[in-house]
Each structure stands twice: as structure tokens, then as C-alpha cells.
Scaffold this motif. Structure first.
Motif, PDB file in Angstrom:
ATOM      1  N   GLU A  51      54.177 -14.030 -24.711  1.00 45.66           N
ATOM      2  CA  GLU A  51      53.606 -13.587 -23.526  1.00 45.66           C
ATOM      3  C   GLU A  51      53.029 -15.083 -22.943  1.00 45.66           C
ATOM      4  O   GLU A  51      53.003 -15.461 -21.554  1.00 45.66           O
ATOM      5  N   THR A  52      52.090 -15.665 -23.746  1.00 47.22           N
ATOM      6  CA  THR A  52      51.072 -16.767 -23.461  1.00 47.22           C
ATOM      7  C   THR A  52      51.817 -18.290 -23.403  1.00 47.22           C
ATOM      8  O   THR A  52      51.324 -19.073 -23.442  1.00 47.22           O
ATOM      9  N   LEU A  53      53.276 -18.248 -24.062  1.00 52.04           N
ATOM     10  CA  LEU A  53      53.815 -19.269 -24.133  1.00 52.04           C
ATOM     11  C   LEU A  53      54.364 -20.150 -22.876  1.00 52.04           C
ATOM     12  O   LEU A  53      54.438 -21.342 -22.803  1.00 52.04           O
ATOM     13  N   ALA A  54      54.628 -19.311 -22.126  1.00 45.17           N
ATOM     14  CA  ALA A  54      55.283 -19.831 -20.812  1.00 45.17           C
ATOM     15  C   ALA A  54      54.249 -19.756 -19.924  1.00 45.17           C
ATOM     16  O   ALA A  54      53.479 -18.908 -19.497  1.00 45.17           O
ATOM     17  N   GLU A  55      54.507 -20.877 -18.594  1.00 42.57           N
ATOM     18  CA  GLU A  55      53.670 -20.940 -17.655  1.00 42.57           C
ATOM     19  C   GLU A  55      54.125 -19.995 -16.457  1.00 42.57           C
ATOM     20  O   GLU A  55      55.213 -19.555 -16.341  1.00 42.57           O
ATOM     21  N   GLY A  56      53.355 -19.753 -15.379  1.00 41.23           N
ATOM     22  CA  GLY A  56      53.630 -18.900 -14.351  1.00 41.23           C
ATOM     23  C   GLY A  56      53.304 -17.335 -14.619  1.00 41.23           C
ATOM     24  O   GLY A  56      53.285 -17.082 -15.843  1.00 41.23           O
ATOM     25  N   PRO A  57      53.720 -16.432 -13.519  1.00 38.82           N
ATOM     26  CA  PRO A  57      53.419 -15.118 -13.719  1.00 38.82           C
ATOM     27  C   PRO A  57      54.676 -14.635 -14.594  1.00 38.82           C
ATOM     28  O   PRO A  57      55.788 -14.644 -14.231  1.00 38.82           O
ATOM     29  N   THR A  58      54.327 -13.663 -15.417  1.00 39.11           N
ATOM     30  CA  THR A  58      55.405 -13.028 -16.007  1.00 39.11           C
ATOM     31  C   THR A  58      55.546 -11.879 -15.583  1.00 39.11           C
ATOM     32  O   THR A  58      55.022 -11.203 -14.708  1.00 39.11           O
ATOM     33  N   PRO A  59      56.914 -11.107 -15.693  1.00 42.80           N
ATOM     34  CA  PRO A  59      57.169  -9.925 -14.851  1.00 42.80           C
ATOM     35  C   PRO A  59      56.507  -8.816 -15.502  1.00 42.80           C
ATOM     36  O   PRO A  59      55.701  -8.825 -16.278  1.00 42.80           O
ATOM     37  N   GLU A  60      55.937  -7.909 -14.468  1.00 38.20           N
ATOM     38  CA  GLU A  60      55.236  -6.846 -14.547  1.00 38.20           C
ATOM     39  C   GLU A  60      55.833  -5.944 -15.559  1.00 38.20           C
ATOM     40  O   GLU A  60      57.060  -5.670 -15.540  1.00 38.20           O
ATOM     41  N   ALA A  61      55.077  -5.103 -16.357  1.00 33.37           N
ATOM     42  CA  ALA A  61      55.650  -4.300 -17.246  1.00 33.37           C
ATOM     43  C   ALA A  61      56.685  -3.244 -16.649  1.00 33.37           C
ATOM     44  O   ALA A  61      56.277  -2.796 -15.543  1.00 33.37           O
ATOM     45  N   ARG A  62      57.843  -3.066 -17.548  1.00 37.25           N
ATOM     46  CA  ARG A  62      58.900  -2.140 -16.718  1.00 37.25           C
ATOM     47  C   ARG A  62      59.939  -1.783 -17.938  1.00 37.25           C
ATOM     48  O   ARG A  62      59.651  -2.069 -19.058  1.00 37.25           O
ATOM     49  N   ILE A  63      60.718  -0.863 -17.675  1.00 38.15           N
ATOM     50  CA  ILE A  63      61.723  -0.273 -18.299  1.00 38.15           C
ATOM     51  C   ILE A  63      62.895  -0.206 -17.467  1.00 38.15           C
ATOM     52  O   ILE A  63      62.998  -0.193 -16.336  1.00 38.15           O
ATOM     53  N   GLY A  64      64.196  -0.268 -18.180  1.00 36.05           N
ATOM     54  CA  GLY A  64      65.401  -0.175 -17.309  1.00 36.05           C
ATOM     55  C   GLY A  64      65.675  -1.401 -16.547  1.00 36.05           C
ATOM     56  O   GLY A  64      66.577  -1.178 -15.685  1.00 36.05           O
ATOM     57  N   HIS A  65      65.134  -2.404 -16.883  1.00 40.04           N
ATOM     58  CA  HIS A  65      65.598  -3.643 -16.378  1.00 40.04           C
ATOM     59  C   HIS A  65      66.532  -4.360 -17.095  1.00 40.04           C
ATOM     60  O   HIS A  65      67.096  -3.637 -18.042  1.00 40.04           O
ATOM     61  N   THR A  66      67.265  -5.340 -16.490  1.00 45.56           N
ATOM     62  CA  THR A  66      68.106  -6.213 -17.326  1.00 45.56           C
ATOM     63  C   THR A  66      67.646  -7.583 -17.537  1.00 45.56           C
ATOM     64  O   THR A  66      66.910  -8.133 -16.769  1.00 45.56           O
TER      65      THR A  66
END
Length: 569
Positions: free
Chosen positions: A288-303
Motif C-alpha cells: 500500500e505504501t510502495l506506490a505514489e498517489g491515492p490508492t483505491p478506497e476499500a472495496r469488494i466486488g471490484h475487478t
């Protein structure tokens, strides 16, 4: 140079108030005024060797409502009450600084408790944060075991969640299949206390199976709803993902796959939403902290799908409690930077859809979409295409016999010419039909199959094994999780059922992928002549997580050589 600090704004009219400073306490608890319905947390100044700031909004029982993480690349968080249905009065904000010459002794440091006076625009001055003695704080309340509060209370806590795994109604838990020397890695769904989080020190050798790489001990059964962050009760970081279902696992090369999202026990969203799998030794690294920029919000059922040409991962859709997403997040795996796309065109919020990559475009089919109350959520039968070069969504003209509305189905791209769609459900009906989309003609057709077909199911795993064969494993039939395995041959349109010990555990909502693994630690099947010094590439099926019909979530990683699967036909 400006000094590092972490600040909070309570309410739309409140001024920024410093919570953490460079030479101050690493742990702070703040009581949010009852009239405040928005909280913004941000950092200012150079981070230096600091890693992250873990943040939790807790309810009156000090159970997390929602959580987040500030990093050097994501320096601002915001929460609003309407997004979190358990946000009432007596909410506290708890933040913990990690990194920057942090030692184990720092975790025993008393939590600094701050009081915030309510602010109104009429005030000419703002009352500073008043520190209270750490000894004056109240102790954390213990989580009440589910069996102590009774079924009515548990049912009340569950509510009418869109993201509830249907296996959650099971009350009992059974031993989980383990590798030698590993502790129990499953979690009872909607478990209510410490009993559900206990581990067993001895492995159940009778249920050992080759290919199980490892498990993590169960996490706390607290009602968390987002990311897995270190809490003061933890003395060491996680070394592998927590148990979950509804996540995605996306291969990007022969050595790496990326795990994103998922939901754990009692409908809590995982606090550790992103991991990097190194396939050479099957080890996990928090990403999670390896990449820059805003990470996707917590979720389920995504692809999440990977484009090998642009070397980018595309994350689309999903849901979190009563919040639905139609956003597109892109992770550039070369620069390790996240971006969120503001796309043109209309695509509804979708979850449990399928997403296939074809010639650089995303083909999104079906899925669940929200409907206004009191209508039930609906299923889609539409096909949407996202062009990542133009950042635009469009609906293509499609002819033929298209699948009925459904969600939780699978889609496999075969020979860069056809997409095969299998199963899914539109409550209360489960499907086991097969459809094929000709990508040249953009025409759907129903596929007439032979052989022992899989029973109706959704939330199953699927993976392409070769140019003409793909795998279907597990899933949910409306009552139970399934453990059976099938291979479909597109040349003969025939099904073959397999029996393998590695894939004998019932699972639904698990991540299943096939990838070419380059490793010196894997060995070819007997009779295969390779140069062991140089290593070799073997196509391998990987299975992670999911839930079973006994109410247990998994955190194990299972591997099966594709040659073994095809050889069992």
C-alpha cells in the motif's frame, strides 16, 4: 525548514488543529464533537524517515467505524458521516505514527488523549487542544462474544448489507486446512469475539495438501470496515494478507502478482488492502505504501486487470457497504504510481461484474448496480467498453443471443478472439449456462456444451490454462460454497470434471489466476528435462482466500501446476 506535523479539521467551519508534531507523542486520541459530521486529516512538512500515519474513527465502544492511512504520497484523508452508517455520537479519532527511528518501546508509550472544543464561526479565537493525563483515560471495552449477545443482536448488527457473504449465516466453525507448521488461517464469518480469533498450535496433518504455501493467524473480530493498519496491540507487522473474500489477484510478470481489496469476518473491510506476491519464493510484501498517489478506497466486488503493453493495472467498480463505485484507478507498474481517471461517457456503479482486457480496452459485462430504496439492487446485462487512451466509456452495438442480467459470473478471453461467459446469478436464480462473445463480429451466442457441466453457481474462480482450455473452480450455489473443479475445452465445447486434493476445500469469492512463473524453487513434473541452474517457467494456477460454507474465511495460497491439471483430464 517547516516542521513535520499532522493536523485535523473538525467540521466545515473548523480551523486546522495540530495533533502530532515531530518531537511529540506518536499516539493520539481525539474526541470528535457530537455536532461534527466531517473530519479532514492531513500532514504538513517533510516526512523524513516516517513511513505512515494510521488513522481510525472509532465508535463509543472504541470499535473502528472506518480507517485510513497517510503516507508521503497520500497526505490527506477525509470522512463524512453519511458514508458510515455506524457513525453516531461519541466518535473518537485515533492516529498512530509509524517509522522515523521507531522502536518497540515506542509502542508502550501511553496514548495522549486530546479534547476538542466545538467551534462556531462566531468565535474569534479557537481553543487549543487540551491534553489530559494518560492515566485518566478509559480502558478499551472488550468485544462481546457472539454467543453472549444472542442471535437477535447479531442479526441486528448485520443489517441489510449489500456486501454480506451468504455463508455468513453459518454459526459453527470447523478446522481449516493447514500446511505443516502453520497456524489456523480462517475466520468465522460475523464472529463476535476472541473465541473466533483463537489459533491452534498444531497442524491438522490429516488435511494437509500439497501446494498450500501458508496462512496468517486470524485477525481481530472488531467491526472494522477498511484497511489493515497496525494498532497499538500489535507488536509486529503482518507478513502475509489477512483472511478475506471478494479480492482480486492480478499477475503482472513471471515474478509478481498484486492483491487488491477484499472483506474479512463480520463484513469488515480489510485493513491491509494491497499486497505484492513474489512468486519466486511465494512471499508477500505489503504494497500500500510502495506506490505514489491515492490508492483505491476499500472495496469488494471490484475487478483488476493488467495490460501487458502499457504495463498498467486497471481497477474498476466494486462497493463498500452502501457506497458503490464506477471509478477507474490505474497503477503504473513501472513508476509505481496510482492515478484516478476522470473518464467521459456514462457507466453505472457496478460490483461483481466481469472485466476482460482485449486490445488495450476494458470489456465490462453485467454486475450488480444500486437501485433507490425500497427497490432491490438490480443486475445488468449491458456491455461497456473503456478506452484508456481517450479516457472514455462507450456501449458497443452487440447482436445475437446475449446473456440474461447477472452478477458473480466469470469471463475468459480465448485466443484473443472470443470471450466465454459462464454462470453467475440474479437473485434468487443461479446459472450454469455458457455464452460466447465473438470479438470480431461483436455477436453473442449461447454455447451448447457436452460432458458433466458444473452446477449453477456464482462467485467462482476461473483461469485460462491454454489456447483452448479454461478452468472453473468453486463458487456459491445459493446455499453453500462449492469445491468442485472443471475444465472447459473450446474446441469440443465439452466439460471435464477433475478431482485434485489441492482444490478440495469449498470456496466462494476467492481469487484464482493462472500465470507463467519463473522460479528455481518449483520443480517440473516427472520426466521433464530442464536446466535447474537457469530456472524454468511453468504455468501455474494460484488460489487465494475466499470463504467456505462453514463460515470461514481463508488466507492461504494454493498452487497447482497447469500440467498437472491438464494431465488429469
Amino acid at each position: 525548514m517547516e516542521e513535520f506535523g499532522v493536523y485535523a479539521v473538525f467540521g466545515v467551519d473548523g480551523p486546522p488543529q495540530r495533533l502530532l508534531r515531530a518531537d511529540g507523542s506518536r499516539r493520539v486520541c481525539v474526541a470528535v464533537p457530537p455536532t461534527v459530521r466531517q473530519v479532514v486529516l492531513f500532514s504538513s512538512g517533510p516526512w523524513g524517515e516516517r513511513i505512515c500515519v494510521d488513522a481510525e474513527l472509532n465508535d463509543a465502544e472504541r470499535m473502528p467505524i472506518t480507517i485510513g492511512k497517510l503516507t508521503p504520497y497520500n497526505r490527506c484523508l477525509s470522512w463524512e458521516q453519511w458514508e458510515e452508517e455506524t457513525w453516531t455520537d461519541s466518535v473518537t479519532l485515533n492516529i498512530t505514527l509509524e517509522g522515523g527511528h521507531l522502536t518497540k518501546a515506542d509502542w508502550s508509550e501511553p496514548e495522549l488523549i486530546l479534547a476538542v472544543k466545538e467551534y462556531t464561526p462566531k468565535d474569534t479565537t479557537t481553543a487549543p487542544l487540551a491534553a489530559r493525563e494518560p492515566n485518566g483515560k478509559r480502558k478499551r471495552g472488550r468485544v462481546v462474544a457472539e454467543e453472549d449477545v444472542g442471535e437477535d443482536k447479531v442479526a441486528e448488527e448485520r443489517g441489510e448489507e449489500e456486501n454480506v457473504c451468504p455463508n455468513g449465516g453459518v454459526e459453527r466453525t470447523t478446522p481449516v486446512r493447514k500446511a505443516r507448521g502453520q497456524t489456523k488461517g480462517g475466520q468465522k464469518l460475523f464472529s463476535g469475539g476472541g473465541d473466533a480469533a483463537k489459533t491452534k498450535g498444531t497442524a491438522n496433518k490429516a488435511r494437509d495438501a500439497q501446494g498450500i504455501v501458508g496462512r496468517t493467524p486470524p485477525q481481530s473480530a472488531a467491526r472494522t470496515k477498511s484497511r489493515q493498519a497496525k494498532t497499538p496491540t500489535q507488536t509486529a507487522p503482518l507478513v502475509s494478507p489477512s483472511a478475506r473474500w471478494g479480492q482480486t489477484l492480478c499477475p503482472i510478470d513471471a515474478q509478481t502478482a498484486i492483491l487488491i481489496g477484499g472483506q474479512g469476518a463480520r463484513t469488515q473491510f480489510c485493513k491491509d488492502p494491497m499486497w505484492k506476491l513474489c512468486t519466486e519464493d511465494m512471499s508477500w510484501v505489503p504494497a500500500e505504501t510502495l506506490a505514489e498517489g491515492p490508492t483505491p478506497e476499500a472495496r469488494i466486488g471490484h475487478t483488476s486487470v493488467y495490460d501487458p503493453d502499457s504495463k498498467r493495472i486497471f481497477v474498476f467498480g466494486g462497493s463498500k457497504n452502501k457506497k458503490w463505485f464506477n471509478d477507474v484507478h490505474i497503477l503504473d507498474t513501472q513508476s509505481w504510481k496510482w492515478t484516478m481517471v476522470e473518464a467521459q461517457g456514462k457507466v453505472p456503479p457496478l460490483a461483481y461484474h466481469s472485466c476482460s482486457m482485449f486490445r488495450g480496452e476494458l470489456f465490462v459485462l453485467g454486475g450488480v448496480f444500486p437501485c433507490p430504496n425500497p427497490e432491490p439492487d438490480g443486475c445488468s446485462d449491458s456491455l461497456y467498453i473503456f478506452d484508456p487512451n481517450l479516457f472514455i466509456w462507450y456501449e458497443p452495438i452487440v447482436t445475437g443471443d446475449k446473456p440474461s442480467p447477472r452478477s458473480g459470473h466469470s469471463a475468459c478471453v480465448m485466443q484473443e478472439r472470443k470471450i466465454y461467459v459462464f454462470g453467475g446469478w440474479d437473485t434468487p436464480v443461479c446459472y450454469n449456462d455458457m455464452y460466447m462473445l465473438d470479438l470480431g463480429l461483436m455477436e453473442f451466442s449461447a454455447v451448447k456444451t457436452t460432458g458433466p457441466a458444473p452446477s449453477p453457481r456464482s462467485w467462482h474462480g476461473s483461469a485460462v490454462l491454454s489456447d483452448t482450455k479454461f478452468l472453473i473452480h468453486g463458487g456459491y450455489n445459493g446455499n453453500n460454497a462449492l469445491s468442485d473443479t472443471f475444465i472447459f475445452d473450446t474446441d469440443s465445447n465439452s466439460w471435464t470434471e477433475l478431482t485434485l486434493p489441492q482444490l478440495s476445500v469449498p470456496r466462494a469469492g476467492h481469487a484464482l489466476i493462472a500465470m507463467d512463473i519463473a522460479s528455481r524453487h518449483c520443480f517440473p513434473l516427472e520426466g521433464k528435462d530442464v536446466d535447474m541452474d537457469a530456472g524454468f517457467v511453468s504455468r501455474t494456477v494460484l488460489v487465494f482466500g475466499g470463504g467456505d460454507n462453514e463460515g470461514t474465511f481463508y488466507s492461504d495460497l494454493t498452487t497447482v501446476a497447469t500440467e498437472e491439471l491438464l494431465g488429469a483430464i
